[in-house]
Design a protein around this motif. Structure first.
Motif, PDB file in Angstrom:
ATOM      1  N   GLU A  94      34.667  35.997  43.740  1.00  0.00           N
ATOM      2  CA  GLU A  94      35.656  36.821  43.036  1.00  0.00           C
ATOM      3  C   GLU A  94      35.165  37.272  41.664  1.00  0.00           C
ATOM      4  O   GLU A  94      35.791  38.101  41.025  1.00  0.00           O
ATOM      5  N   THR A  95      34.051  36.675  41.221  1.00  0.00           N
ATOM      6  CA  THR A  95      33.510  37.105  39.919  1.00  0.00           C
ATOM      7  C   THR A  95      32.016  37.375  40.085  1.00  0.00           C
ATOM      8  O   THR A  95      31.372  36.877  41.023  1.00  0.00           O
ATOM      9  N   ASP A 138      29.704  36.303  38.076  1.00  0.00           N
ATOM     10  CA  ASP A 138      28.967  35.043  37.853  1.00  0.00           C
ATOM     11  C   ASP A 138      28.865  34.238  39.139  1.00  0.00           C
ATOM     12  O   ASP A 138      27.813  33.672  39.458  1.00  0.00           O
ATOM     13  N   VAL A 156      34.714  41.333  43.802  1.00  0.00           N
ATOM     14  CA  VAL A 156      34.276  41.103  42.414  1.00  0.00           C
ATOM     15  C   VAL A 156      34.957  42.122  41.485  1.00  0.00           C
ATOM     16  O   VAL A 156      34.853  43.333  41.702  1.00  0.00           O
ATOM     17  N   GLN A 157      35.655  41.609  40.484  1.00  0.00           N
ATOM     18  CA  GLN A 157      36.368  42.484  39.544  1.00  0.00           C
ATOM     19  C   GLN A 157      35.385  43.084  38.546  1.00  0.00           C
ATOM     20  O   GLN A 157      34.366  42.479  38.226  1.00  0.00           O
TER      21      GLN A 157
END
Ligand code: FAD
Length: 290
Positions: free
Chosen positions: A12-13, A15, A57-58
């Motif tokens: 979701e990110t 990183d 991924v935002q």
């Protein structure tokens, strides 16, 4: 056909995506729009044991038009660029070229970052990036670097992007004053990859003479080819059909395309000359009206 079995992760990110790439290394492939990777997996031309789907991924989608630069998030879909009114004004070539990518279904899923990393030399985005002198920002868990097209594209479908890196954004210059853009391609059927693609940018000075020009051809080599020998000779000239025809005639000796079942090498050379003349003329006409 169906793909070979693979493990699937949906971070979701950024990183999280980057640390998965660190963990799996060469075993992992990033999945963006899937318009190139999934067909290759279905045909078993690619068998990545791990897929890292970055669609959740935002912060990797969007278009920002600044004073001199356009920044497009790596996960931005082609259709978003195609339908962006800001792009029509700030980078007409991009607006024109994106429409030539496949069909609307492909443009609704395919991403800017995916097209660049796939690095097909007849794809529109690598040619436009090279013609316009754009750049790409790639990130890993420990680094961020900017790559020019010359630093990025190595050969057919091969870039210098490392397996632990993700294309975070793609950058194009905002069109300068008294400048026109043009892109054209020859395809066997509408929506196909191009046999030859040509893209040009022409800037005129206040007297209407050519101040600078760029010309890039896709389909003659493993990477898009910038024809500076031709454009250097145009500087200071008054733009006309005749001058473009005269300078583009030398392209037959400057490019070395291969033949395949679709077109002979000679036919490809003729296409390079014809399309180059056309895009330079159209770009200059547009520059006169800019
Ligand atoms: C029928 C058909 C016709 C097409 N016609 C054209 C055409 O005319 N012109 C054209 O240019 N394209 C065409 N395409 C391809 C299309 O444009 C794809 O969208 C594009 O090539 C890949 O983008 P994607 O987002 O789908 O990437 P994916 O298929 O998901 O990935 C492609 C590659 O890029 C890597 N990748 C993706 N995103 C990133 C990222 N952000 N960072 C690091 N690596 C990444 C993947 O790991 C993979 O190696 C066509 C596709 C089809 C199926």
């Amino acid at each position: 056909m169906k793909p070979a079995a693979f493990d699937y992760y949906k971070p979701e990110t950024l990183d999280e995506a980057l640390s998965l790439l660190d963990e799996f290394g060469y075993d992992a492939k990033v999945l963006a729009g899937g318009q190139s990777l999934i067909p290759m997996m279905n045909m078993r031309l690619a068998r990545p044991p791990v897929l890292i789907d970055i669609n959740g991924v935002q912060g990797m989608t969007g278009i920002e038009v600044g004073e001199s630069e356009i920044v497009i998030g790596g996960l931005t879909r082609h259709y978003m660029v195609e339908h962006s009114p800001e792009i029509q004004n700030s980078c007409p070539m991009l607006a024109e070229g994106i429409k030539l990518i496949g069909h609307s279904q492909i443009r609704s899923r395919g991403t800017i970052g995916g097209s660049i990393v796939h690095a097909d030399p007849t794809a529109e985005l690598p040619v436009m990036l090279t013609a316009l002198g754009g750049k790409v920002t790639v990130v890993s868990s420990s680094d961020e670097r900017e790559l020019t097209p010359e630093e990025l594209f190595l050969t057919y479908m091969t870039t210098t992007i490392e397996p632990n890196e993700i294309v975070k954004s793609v950058h194009f210059p905002v069109i300068a004053e008294r400048t026109g853009h043009s892109i054209e391609e020859f395809t066997l059927r509408s929506g196909d990859f191009a046999i030859i693609i040509a893209a040009a940018s022409v800037t005129l000075d206040e007297e209407g003479l050519i101040e600078s020009a760029a010309l890039c051809i896709g389909g003659v080599d493993g990477i898009p080819v910038k024809l500076e020998d031709v454009t250097d000779e145009l500087i200071g000239e008054a733009p006309s059909e005749e001058i473009f025809a005269e300078k583009c005639a030398q392209i037959v000796d400057l490019v070395d395309p291969e033949k395949d079942i679709h077109a002979s090498a000679e036919y490809r050379k003729d296409l390079c000359v014809a399309l180059s003349r056309r895009v330079l003329k159209k770009a200059a006409d547009r520059a006169k009206q800019a």
